[in-house]
Design an enzyme around this catalytic site. Structure first.
Site, mmCIF file in Angstrom:
data_model
loop_
_atom_site.group_PDB
_atom_site.id
_atom_site.type_symbol
_atom_site.label_atom_id
_atom_site.label_comp_id
_atom_site.label_asym_id
_atom_site.label_seq_id
_atom_site.Cartn_x
_atom_site.Cartn_y
_atom_site.Cartn_z
ATOM 1 N N CYS A 289 39.032 12.253 47.444
ATOM 2 C CA CYS A 289 39.569 12.877 48.664
ATOM 3 C C CYS A 289 38.878 14.211 48.937
ATOM 4 C CB CYS A 289 41.078 13.092 48.515
ATOM 5 S SG CYS A 289 41.808 14.063 49.848
ATOM 6 N N CYS B 164 41.528 17.316 48.614
ATOM 7 C CA CYS B 164 42.217 17.697 47.382
ATOM 8 C C CYS B 164 41.591 18.940 46.751
ATOM 9 C CB CYS B 164 42.188 16.536 46.386
ATOM 10 S SG CYS B 164 43.436 15.266 46.692
ATOM 11 N N HIS C 185 48.246 15.286 47.045
ATOM 12 C CA HIS C 185 47.688 14.244 47.902
ATOM 13 C C HIS C 185 48.740 13.233 48.350
ATOM 14 C CE1 HIS C 185 44.397 11.634 49.344
ATOM 15 N NE2 HIS C 185 45.046 10.624 48.800
ATOM 16 N N ASN D 258 47.685 13.852 63.190
ATOM 17 C CA ASN D 258 47.668 12.400 63.308
ATOM 18 C C ASN D 258 48.130 11.842 61.965
ATOM 19 O OD1 ASN D 258 46.456 12.686 65.861
ATOM 20 N ND2 ASN D 258 44.416 12.658 64.956
ATOM 21 N N SER E 128 42.127 9.162 59.014
ATOM 22 C CA SER E 128 41.112 8.693 58.072
ATOM 23 C C SER E 128 41.383 9.135 56.647
ATOM 24 C CB SER E 128 39.721 9.188 58.498
ATOM 25 O OG SER E 128 39.690 10.607 58.548
ATOM 26 N N HIS F 127 45.825 12.512 52.896
ATOM 27 C CA HIS F 127 46.234 13.816 52.378
ATOM 28 C C HIS F 127 46.997 14.564 53.474
ATOM 29 C CE1 HIS F 127 45.526 17.050 49.298
ATOM 30 N NE2 HIS F 127 45.973 17.765 50.316
ATOM 31 N N HIS G 189 47.872 16.823 56.140
ATOM 32 C CA HIS G 189 47.099 17.842 56.827
ATOM 33 C C HIS G 189 47.242 17.708 58.341
ATOM 34 C CE1 HIS G 189 44.320 14.471 57.388
ATOM 35 N NE2 HIS G 189 43.662 15.203 58.276
ATOM 36 N N GLN H 117 45.099 19.380 62.147
ATOM 37 C CA GLN H 117 43.847 19.966 62.611
ATOM 38 C C GLN H 117 44.098 20.999 63.705
ATOM 39 O OE1 GLN H 117 40.359 17.246 62.932
ATOM 40 N NE2 GLN H 117 41.874 15.612 62.713
#
Length: 355
Positions: free
Chosen positions: A53, A56, A113, A153, A161, A164, A166, A168
């Site tokens: 990942c 990570c 993760h 997303n 994709s 993990h 997160h 943006q």
């Protein structure tokens, strides 16, 4: 006059986007022999660390960059940003072009993760919102940034994709279209009412209706009367706010907890991880007057059922207007009926441990 209990062949005006939404709730249960997806595995959980990942702690990213061994919320510049600049503009007065200046960042909610927002502790939720506010202020102060869009997303069905946890941040010289329309609608409402705030008008109406699914001292979550998706949720502030920059420390914490409650209700609805697109709607940063702008957060889950997507087809893609095949009152009742505090996975783990 109160809206009908179950809208049939009804159009509702979306006051923020200033467009009509068509409601055909009677079609939601029609026989479906089209494409379906395997429901998300309710018990599947990624490992707490994945050596492959790129998000990570300690792992390599593109071009040899390595993440530090971060222990809390962590933010870095996207290795492949969608804004940057440095490309000369071309075109003419009709086929216009301009540089896409600015930057893009990634915010990791946790070093774990295997977590999602529902797994964050109270202080971790507050830390994520505090970082969002700090990035909005810092990026928005840049001369090459006119708008800061923060979004998440979640889930493969919306194109994520990397699982993990997160989100943006896109910070550039383009003010996104929905924000442009909300600027215009909020200004028109302010002028028409002699100083009224459109976000507060929506809040008051939703508090008086049956679509509230959660609330705390500073925020209210609801399936709005004009929802475009079956399980769409708005988080609205109890006072007029234009951006994250105006949140007090208490409001930052309350917002983080409300996001966790909404996402917990989503997962508990069908006892599986709910995919969604979350977007933080806030004022542009180009120096204009946005005192009337309605800060809020929108969640758009793509699913109508655990295995069935809401497809954007002829009416939406070809016609340009949304059709909602559900009743917002009924969908709000479904979300309100499940827990917003105790996640189904925790309940299962507790039951298994005591067995």
């Amino acid at each position: 006059m109160a809206p009908p209990a179950s809208p049939l062949w009804e159009q509702r005006w979306h006051p923020l986007r200033e467009e009509w939404v068509l409601y055909t709730a009677h079609r939601g249960g029609r026989p479906w022999i089209g494409d379906t997806h395997k429901p998300a595995d309710a018990d599947a959980r990624p490992p707490s660390y994945d050596p492959t990942c790129a998000l990570c702690p300690g792992n390599l990213r593109l071009e040899g960059r390595r993440n530090p061994d971060y222990t809390g919320v962590y933010c870095f510049t996207n290795d492949l940003p969608c804004f940057g600049g440095g490309v000369p503009s071309a075109g003419d007065a009709f086929y216009q072009t301009r540089q896409a200046t600015g930057t893009a960042e990634v915010v990791c909610y946790s070093p774990d993760h295997g977590k999602t927002f529902v797994d964050l502790r109270d202080d971790e939720c507050a830390a994520v919102v505090a970082l969002w506010a700090e990035r909005y202020r810092e990026l928005g102060a840049r001369a090459d940034v006119d708008h800061v869009l923060i979004f998440e997303n979640k889930g493969a069905l919306v194109g994520t994709s990397n699982p993990h946890p997160h989100c943006q941040i896109y910070a550039g010289n383009m003010i996104y279209g929905h924000t442009v329309r909300e600027v215009e609608s909020s200004r028109r409402f302010y002028a028409k009412t002699g100083g009224g705030f459109i976000g507060q008008e929506i809040l008051w109406r939703e508090l008086a209706g049956p679509r509230v699914i959660g609330q705390n001292a500073h925020f209210v979550a609801c399936v709005p009367w004009f929802a475009r998706y079956a399980y769409e949720v708005f988080i609205l502030p109890r006072r007029q706010l234009a951006s994250l920059a105006e949140l007090s420390a208490d409001e930052q914490r309350a917002l983080g907890l409300m996001i966790r409650e909404v996402t917990t209700r989503y997962d508990n609805l069908w006892q599986m991880p709910m995919p969604y697109v979350m977007a933080i709607h806030q004022a542009p940063t180009d120096g204009g007057d946005y005192a009337a702008y309605p800060f809020h957060i929108e969640f758009h889950p793509p699913l109508r059922k655990p295995d069935t997507l809401k497809y954007l087809a002829g009416p939406e893609v070809g016609g340009g207007s949304m059709t909602n095949e559900s009743d917002p009152d009924a969908k709000a009742a479904e979300l309100r009926a499940v827990s917003g505090t105790r996640h189904y996975r925790l309940a299962r783990e507790t039951a298994s441990a005591s067995a």
